[in-house]
Design an enzyme around this catalytic site. Structure first.
Site, PDB file in Angstrom:
ATOM      1  N   GLY A 121       0.692  -1.252   0.048  1.00 57.68           N
ATOM      2  CA  GLY A 121       0.027  -0.048  -0.081  1.00 57.68           C
ATOM      3  C   GLY A 121       0.685   1.213   0.035  1.00 57.68           C
ATOM      4  N   ASP A 247      -7.372  -0.744 -16.305  1.00 59.28           N
ATOM      5  CA  ASP A 247      -7.507   0.065 -15.216  1.00 59.28           C
ATOM      6  C   ASP A 247      -6.761   1.292 -15.103  1.00 59.28           C
ATOM      7  OD1 ASP A 247      -5.616  -1.960 -15.221  1.00 59.28           O
ATOM      8  OD2 ASP A 247      -5.094  -1.299 -13.027  1.00 59.28           O
ATOM      9  N   ASN A 248      -6.271   1.529 -16.037  1.00 55.29           N
ATOM     10  CA  ASN A 248      -5.247   2.975 -16.013  1.00 55.29           C
ATOM     11  C   ASN A 248      -5.944   3.757 -17.222  1.00 55.29           C
ATOM     12  OD1 ASN A 248      -3.726   2.039 -13.971  1.00 55.29           O
ATOM     13  ND2 ASN A 248      -2.145   1.077 -15.239  1.00 55.29           N
TER      14      ASN A 248
HETATM   15  P1  AMP Z   1      -0.860   0.161 -11.537  1.00 56.97           P
HETATM   16  O1  AMP Z   1       0.519  -0.522 -11.706  1.00 56.97           O
HETATM   17  O2  AMP Z   1      -0.530   1.278 -10.767  1.00 56.97           O
HETATM   18  O3  AMP Z   1      -1.744   0.514 -12.398  1.00 56.97           O
HETATM   19  O4  AMP Z   1      -1.539  -0.943 -10.226  1.00 56.97           O
HETATM   20  C1  AMP Z   1      -2.262  -2.045 -10.691  1.00 56.97           C
HETATM   21  C2  AMP Z   1      -2.943  -2.663  -9.276  1.00 56.97           C
HETATM   22  O5  AMP Z   1      -1.843  -2.931  -8.394  1.00 56.97           O
HETATM   23  C3  AMP Z   1      -3.761  -1.599  -8.620  1.00 56.97           C
HETATM   24  O6  AMP Z   1      -4.799  -2.407  -8.121  1.00 56.97           O
HETATM   25  C4  AMP Z   1      -2.849  -1.170  -7.581  1.00 56.97           C
HETATM   26  O7  AMP Z   1      -3.483  -0.660  -6.532  1.00 56.97           O
HETATM   27  C5  AMP Z   1      -2.400  -2.423  -7.037  1.00 56.97           C
HETATM   28  N1  AMP Z   1      -0.901  -1.891  -6.299  1.00 56.97           N
HETATM   29  C6  AMP Z   1       0.145  -1.236  -6.939  1.00 56.97           C
HETATM   30  N2  AMP Z   1       1.095  -1.309  -6.036  1.00 56.97           N
HETATM   31  C7  AMP Z   1       0.711  -1.458  -4.903  1.00 56.97           C
HETATM   32  C8  AMP Z   1       1.318  -1.667  -3.591  1.00 56.97           C
HETATM   33  N3  AMP Z   1       2.452  -1.200  -3.297  1.00 56.97           N
HETATM   34  N4  AMP Z   1       0.489  -2.137  -2.489  1.00 56.97           N
HETATM   35  C9  AMP Z   1      -0.886  -2.483  -2.865  1.00 56.97           C
HETATM   36  N5  AMP Z   1      -1.501  -2.583  -4.063  1.00 56.97           N
HETATM   37  C10 AMP Z   1      -0.781  -2.014  -5.212  1.00 56.97           C
HETATM   38 MG    MG Z   2      -3.404   1.658 -11.897  1.00 59.08          MG
END
Ligand code: AMP
Ligand code: MG
Length: 487
Positions: A121, A247-248
Site C-alpha cells: 500500500g 484500469d489505467n
Molecule cells: P498500477 O500498476 O499502478 O496500475 O496498479 C495495478 C494494481 O496494483 C492496482 O490495483 C494497484 O492498487 C495495485 N498496487 C500497485 N502497487 C501496490 C502496492 N504497493 N500495494 C498494494 N497494491 C498495489
Molecule cells: Mg493503476
C-alpha cells in the site's frame, strides 16, 4: 482546508470500501501546488507546512473527508483480473473547484486497503516525484491529465528491490472512474451496478449525453472521442504511457497513472521504456490501437444498455469503435499539421507528415528538438540547423524540405509562422534522464533539482537561457532507456 461534497461515497457499498491511512513517522512536505490549491478553492490561509504534511500524508483526516478505496477490475497486458481496486490509494473526497467542476482528492501511497492483496500500500519517493513532474508538465503542455497537489515524504522505509524512502502523492482528478470500474461490475453480471455507474458518469462528466435518444450509447461515444483525442495529444508530444491497462484508462479522458511513462528522445515508433512491457504491447505507435481495444472492453460492459436487441447493441458498439479510429486520425493530422506549420488543406498533408517522421526515424532524430528547430527554420533560421537534432545523416531530408517549403506558403510572414509553430512545439519536455536525475538526488534528501525541473516545466514553450541544459537531449552516457512501475 477542504469543503468536501462527496458523491462517490454515496454510491452503493459494492463500489468501495472504507480505508484508513497508515501511520507516517515523520511527514515532511516536499512540494505543495499552491496555484492548483487556489484553483480548487481550498482554504490554505494560515495553514502551516507541517499541517499540510499531516493532512496530505493521511495523519490527520480533514473534516468532511470519507476515505475510501474504489473497487475496479482490469485487463493487464491483455489478461483480465476481476479484482484490482485501489491497493495503495484512497479517495479523501470531492471538492468543487473555482470553475464549478467536481474534482477528486486522492492520496496515493497512504497504506494498505481492502484491495491491497500482497502489496504494502506504500509508494516509494521516486514514482511520486515522477508523477508530480509529468502531471504538472502535462498541465502546462495543455494535455488533459490528473494533477499534482502535493508530495509528502513519510519518513517510512519502503521495501522494493532495495530499501527506499516512502512518500505520499496527492492526486487531483476529474474522477478516478476507469474502464476497469465498469468491468468490475460487468464481470459479476451486475447490470444494475453498471447502469448506476453509467448514470453517475453521465451526471459527472457527460451531462450532454442525457439529451440523446440512448444516453448510454452517447456516453460511450463521448468517452471514446475524448480518449481518441487524448492519445493523439500524447503522440504529438512524444509521450509513451507505458501501462495502458484498462484500469489505467480514465473515463473522464484525463491521462492517469504515470507509472513507467516516458517521453521519446529520438523518434522511434516502436519505442518502449517500461521494463515490464517485454513484447512492446504499449509501444509509442501502438497506443491508438490499444486505446481502441480498451474502448471495446468498455463497450462490452455497456452492451445490455446500448439496445434491447443484441445485434443492434453490437452494431452500435462497432460504430463507436469505428468513430474512435476516425476521430483519432483526424485529430492526429490536425496536431501534426500544426507542428509542421501547415494551414488549410493539402492533398498530401498526411504523407508529408509521415515522410518527415520516417526521415526522423531513420536519422534517429530527437523528436522534440526536430519540431522546435523546424519552427525556427520556418522563421528564417539556416536550414542546416535542422541537422542538429539528427544522430545519423537523414536520407531524403533536403527533398522533403523542398516539398515542405512549397506547402507552407500561405501569406503569413515567416515570423508569424514561427510563432504559431513554437506555440505548439514545446522546447522543454520532462526528459527521462532529467526525471531520473531529480529522483536520484531526492533519495539523498536533495530536492533542489526536482524543484528546478518542475518550475522550468511550467513554461514548456519558452526558451529561458537558465533552463537551456534541461532542453538538451541526453548525451550517450546519460541516456535512460528503462523505466519501472511504482509498485
Ligand atoms: P498500477 O500498476 O499502478 O496500475 O496498479 C495495478 C494494481 O496494483 C492496482 O490495483 C494497484 O492498487 C495495485 N498496487 C500497485 N502497487 C501496490 C502496492 N504497493 N500495494 C498494494 N497494491 C498495489
Ligand atoms: Mg493503476
Amino acid at each position: 482546508m477542504f469543503s468536501f461534497d462527496n458523491t462517490y461515497a454515496r454510491l452503493p457499498q459494492s463500489f468501495h470500501r472504507p480505508a484508513r491511512p497508515a501511520t507516517a513517522r515523520a511527514p515532511m512536505l516536499i512540494r505543495f501546488n499552491l496555484a492548483l490549491a487556489e484553483a480548487l478553492g481550498l482554504d490554505v490561509e494560515g495553514v502551516t507546512e507541517e499541517r499540510i504534511a499531516q493532512l496530505l500524508s493521511g495523519q490527520v483526516i480533514p473534516v468532511g473527508a470519507e476515505p475510501l478505496a474504489q473497487a475496479y477490475a482490469g485487463h493487464q497486458f491483455g489478461h483480465f483480473n476481476p479484482q484490482l481496486g485501489d491497493g495503495r490509494a484512497l479517495l479523501l473526497g470531492e471538492v468543487i473547484d473555482r470553475q464549478g467542476k467536481r474534482r477528486d482528492i486522492q492520496l496515493k501511497g497512504s497504506g494498505p486497503t481492502a484491495f491491497s492483496r500482497n502489496g504494502d500500500g506504500m509508494a516509494a519517493l521516486g514514482p511520486v516525484l515522477r508523477e508530480y513532474i509529468v502531471s504538472e508538465a502535462f498541465a502546462a503542455l495543455g494535455v488533459p491529465a490528473t494533477r499534482a497537489l502535493a508530495a509528502v515524504a513519510t519518513g517510512e522505509q519502503v521495501i522494493r528491490e532495495t530499501v527506499l524512502p516512502g512518500a505520499v502523492f496527492t492526486r487531483v482528478a476529474a474522477s478516478h472512474i476507469r474502464v476497469g470500474t465498469f468491468q468490475f461490475f460487468a464481470a459479476q453480471g451486475d447490470e444494475e451496478a453498471v447502469q448506476r455507474l453509467a448514470d453517475h458518469v453521465i451526471d459527472r462528466h457527460y451531462p450532454e449525453a442525457r439529451q440523446a435518444e440512448n444516453p448510454y450509447l452517447a456516453m460511450l461515444a463521448l468517452v471514446a472521442e475524448r480518449q481518441a483525442r487524448l492519445i493523439a495529444r500524447w503522440l504529438s508530444v512524444g509521450f509513451i504511457h507505458g501501462v495502458m491497462n484498462t484500469d489505467n484508462m480514465a473515463i473522464s479522458g484525463e491521462t492517469i497513472d504515470f507509472g513507467p511513462c516516458a517521453f521519446l528522445d529520438e523518434y522511434d515508433p516502436r519505442k518502449v521504456f517500461s521494463s515490464i512491457d517485454q513484447r512492446g504491447r504499449y509501444a509509442y505507435a501502438n497506443q491508438p490501437g490499444i486505446g481502441q481495444w480498451n474502448i471495446a472492453r468498455l463497450a462490452e460492459c455497456l452492451l445490455p444498455l446500448l439496445a434491447e436487441d443484441e445485434d443492434k447493441a453490437l452494431e452500435a458498439a462497432n460504430g463507436v469503435l469505428k468513430d474512435f479510429g476516425d476521430v483519432f486520425q483526424a485529430e492526429w493530422l490536425d496536431l501534426f499539421k500544426a507542428k509542421l506549420g501547415l494551414t488549410g488543406e493539402g492533398d498530401d498533408d498526411r504523407v508529408l507528415v509521415s515522410d518527415l517522421l520516417e526521415i526522423m526515424h531513420q536519422g534517429e532524430a530527437d523528436f522534440t528538438l526536430t519540431f522546435r528547430t523546424l519552427s525556427k527554420v520556418a522563421g528564417g533560421a539556416a536550414v542546416e540547423t535542422l541537422l542538429e537534432p539528427f544522430t545519423v545523416p537523414p536520407p531524403g531530408l533536403s527533398d522533403w524540405l523542398t516539398r515542405w517549403r512549397a506547402r507552407i506558403e500561405d501569406g503569413r510572414t515567416p515570423a508569424e509562422r514561427q510563432a504559431a509553430m513554437e506555440a505548439v512545439n514545446p522546447a522543454l519536455i520532462p526528459r527521462n534522464h532529467r526525471i531520473e536525475e531529480a529522483i536520484a538526488a531526492a533519495v539523498y534528501n536533495d530536492f533542489s533539482f526536482f524543484h528546478r525541473l518542475v518550475d522550468a516545466l511550467a513554461t514548456p514553450y519558452a526558451e529561458d537561457p537558465d533552463t537551456a541544459d534541461l532542453r538538451l537531449p541526453p548525451k550517450p552516457e546519460e541516456r535512460v532507456t528503462r523505466t519501472f512501475c511504482g509498485t
